[in-house]
Design an enzyme around this catalytic site. Structure first.
Site, PDB file in Angstrom:
ATOM      1  CD  GLU A 146       4.317  -4.588  -1.242  1.00  0.00           C
ATOM      2  OE1 GLU A 146       5.276  -4.560  -0.441  1.00  0.00           O
ATOM      3  OE2 GLU A 146       3.446  -3.713  -1.302  1.00  0.00           O
ATOM      4  CE  LYS A 179       6.233  -2.058   2.928  1.00  0.00           C
ATOM      5  NZ  LYS A 179       5.551  -2.612   1.754  1.00  0.00           N
ATOM      6  CG  ASP A 186      24.380  -3.026   3.866  1.00  0.00           C
ATOM      7  OD1 ASP A 186      23.187  -3.270   4.156  1.00  0.00           O
ATOM      8  OD2 ASP A 186      25.276  -2.920   4.720  1.00  0.00           O
ATOM      9  CG  HIS A 239      -1.963  -4.206  -3.646  1.00  0.00           C
ATOM     10  ND1 HIS A 239      -1.436  -4.357  -2.401  1.00  0.00           N
ATOM     11  CD2 HIS A 239      -1.128  -3.362  -4.287  1.00  0.00           C
ATOM     12  CE1 HIS A 239      -0.339  -3.637  -2.294  1.00  0.00           C
ATOM     13  NE2 HIS A 239      -0.149  -3.015  -3.418  1.00  0.00           N
TER      14      HIS A 239
HETATM   15  C1  MEV Z   1       2.411  -0.706   0.422  1.00  0.00           C
HETATM   16  O1  MEV Z   1       3.468  -1.634   0.291  1.00  0.00           O
HETATM   17  C2  MEV Z   1       2.927   0.716   0.354  1.00  0.00           C
HETATM   18  C3  MEV Z   1       1.900   1.813   0.646  1.00  0.00           C
HETATM   19  O2  MEV Z   1       1.260   1.537   1.878  1.00  0.00           O
HETATM   20  C4  MEV Z   1       2.649   3.113   0.690  1.00  0.00           C
HETATM   21  C5  MEV Z   1       1.838   4.275   1.193  1.00  0.00           C
HETATM   22  O3  MEV Z   1       0.880   4.076   1.933  1.00  0.00           O
HETATM   23  O4  MEV Z   1       2.213   5.426   0.837  1.00  0.00           O
HETATM   24  C6  MEV Z   1       0.828   1.829  -0.401  1.00  0.00           C
END
Ligand code: MEV
Length: 434
Positions: A84, A267, A283, A382
């Protein structure tokens, strides 16, 4: 006095071989691993086919580094494997802010693994429960006899507890075994021990064993990383910095009350954590499972980090606690040349140090995400890297990649159609110049 050159200055603009050379010259890589990286030596197929089934090849992912980590007074450069865009850049940016403010303070709260033997069809479940506790020493000895080498290494089975569960007309007795697994992740050790005590437990309880398995809810392998950021690193303008710090605190509060946000918040933390866990050959599914279970340990799924703004001292304080049963030996760690290079870059940490590094990466990654989200949003950062990926995917080569990526970031819509159209135009123009 001569000031030491900042080797990371402009690092991202260098070529891949120059970056490897810098790592080698600054003792982050020895000759063997810098050679391996230069030649892109990865997992050989003859090993790949021995460690999993029906093998037809290997799948490569980008390996990068995030410098600027100061953890418990030690400097680290962290290898990360991730496809990513922006994750590594964001992580090292946040690590720099934190390290400039004194760094991360990371602490191992405990490091034990748990496994369970689940029994059912027990006539007198309360009596069975009592029996398990009465036979504790015998059960522990039997477990240790099933894996004597871990006892020789100073570890082994340490404790037993049991819990009764009722579901409609079935009752279960779950017996939990706590084991000190030392430098290993412990799955083989624990699973062997559980199989070793299975028939003894059936005898003691009069029940039938449903299953024996290690638990990925590693709540006895907790690690906390914390930091205090001088908010001047959030913005040159102190009023803007105060506003950002307040918003980061609010963002952390909101992630504890709304599951939709909590999942995304976590995430982002695992963007960093998984990237390191993969780089060190562990793992990552186990680490993810443990982390998300821990996020729900209060009975409600919550964001894992806590950020608070100390307005009096102008400090933003962050904390992340997570199960981190990471291993520095065993599994495929010694078989994969890229993993061995990653350990070399990290200066061959033991399992506890590695766990501290990984949780600190999670904290840095979360700070970077929250700062971007409460200020300019994540799309802008991004876009450039996404535009590069898109340029590559429509077939741009050489100098076309940069030109097309630039044009895409300036365009109204970054999509496949537009990328194809712009590439055609660029090629026409380049042909004319030739
Ligand atoms: C994107 O891969 C991760 C984010 O969405 C994490 C977040 O929102 O805190 C930017």
């Amino acid at each position: 006095m001569k000031t030491k050159k900042n080797i990371w200055l402009g690092f991202h603009n260098k070529s891949r071989s120059e970056r490897i050379k810098i790592l080698k010259e600054n003792s982050f890589l020895n000759d063997e691993f810098s050679e391996n990286l230069l030649n892109n030596v990865t997992l050989p197929c003859d090993i790949a086919e021995k460690i999993s089934e029906n093998n037809i090849g290997t799948l490569a992912l980008p390996l990068g580094i995030a410098p600027n980590f100061l953890i418990n007074g030690e400097k680290y450069t962290v290898p990360m494997v991730i496809e990513e865009p922006s994750v590594i850049a964001a992580c090292s940016y946040a690590a720099k802010m934190i390290s400039s403010s004194g760094g991360f303070y990371a602490e191992i709260l405990n490091r034990k693994m748990t496994g369970q033997v689940i029994l059912y069809n027990i006539e007198n479940i309360e009596k069975a429960f009592e029996n398990v506790l009465n036979y504790k020493e015998i059960i522990l000895n039997t477990a240790n006899e099933a894996y004597p080498s871990i006892v020789k290494r100073g570890g082994g089975a340490e404790d037993i507890r049991a819990e009764i569960f009722y579901d409609d007309n079935t009752s279960f007795l779950s017996v939990y075994l706590t084991v000190d697994v030392k430098e290993a992740m412990g799955a083989n050790i624990i699973n062997s021990m559980l199989e070793g005590i299975k028939s003894l437990l059936e005898k003691i309880t009069g029940g039938i064993c449903l299953m024996t398995i290690l638990s990925n809810y590693a709540d006895k392998s907790l690690v906390t990383s914390s930091c205090e950021i001088d908010i001047k690193f959030l913005s040159n303008d102190i009023n803007v910095a105060v506003n950002i710090a307040k918003k980061i605190e609010l963002a952390s509060k909101f992630a504890k009350i709304d599951i939709y946000r909590a999942a995304t918040h976590n995430k982002g933390i695992f963007n960093g954590i998984d990237a390191v866990v993969i780089a060190v050959g562990n793992d990552w599914r186990a680490i993810e499972a443990g982390g998300h279970a821990y996020a729900a340990s209060s009975g409600k799924y919550k964001g894992l980090t806590t950020w608070t703004f100390d307005e009096k001292n102008l400090k933003l304080k962050g904390m992340l606690t997570l199960p981190m049963p990471i291993a520095s030996v065993g599994g495929s760690i010694g078989l994969n040349p890229s993993v061995k290079a990653a350990f070399n870059i990290l200066k061959n940490p033991d399992a506890k140090t590695l766990a501290c590094i990984i949780v600190s990466v999670g904290l840095a990654q979360n700070l970077a995400a929250l700062k971007a989200l409460v200020t300019k949003g994540i799309q802008k950062g991004h876009m450039k890297l996404q535009a590069k990926s898109l340029a590559l995917s429509v077939g741009a080569i050489g100098s076309e990649v940069e030109i097309l990526a630039q044009k895409l970031t300036e365009a109204k819509h970054i999509n496949l159609e537009n990328a194809k159209k712009l590439l055609k135009e660029i090629r026409k123009k380049l042909r004319k110049i030739e």
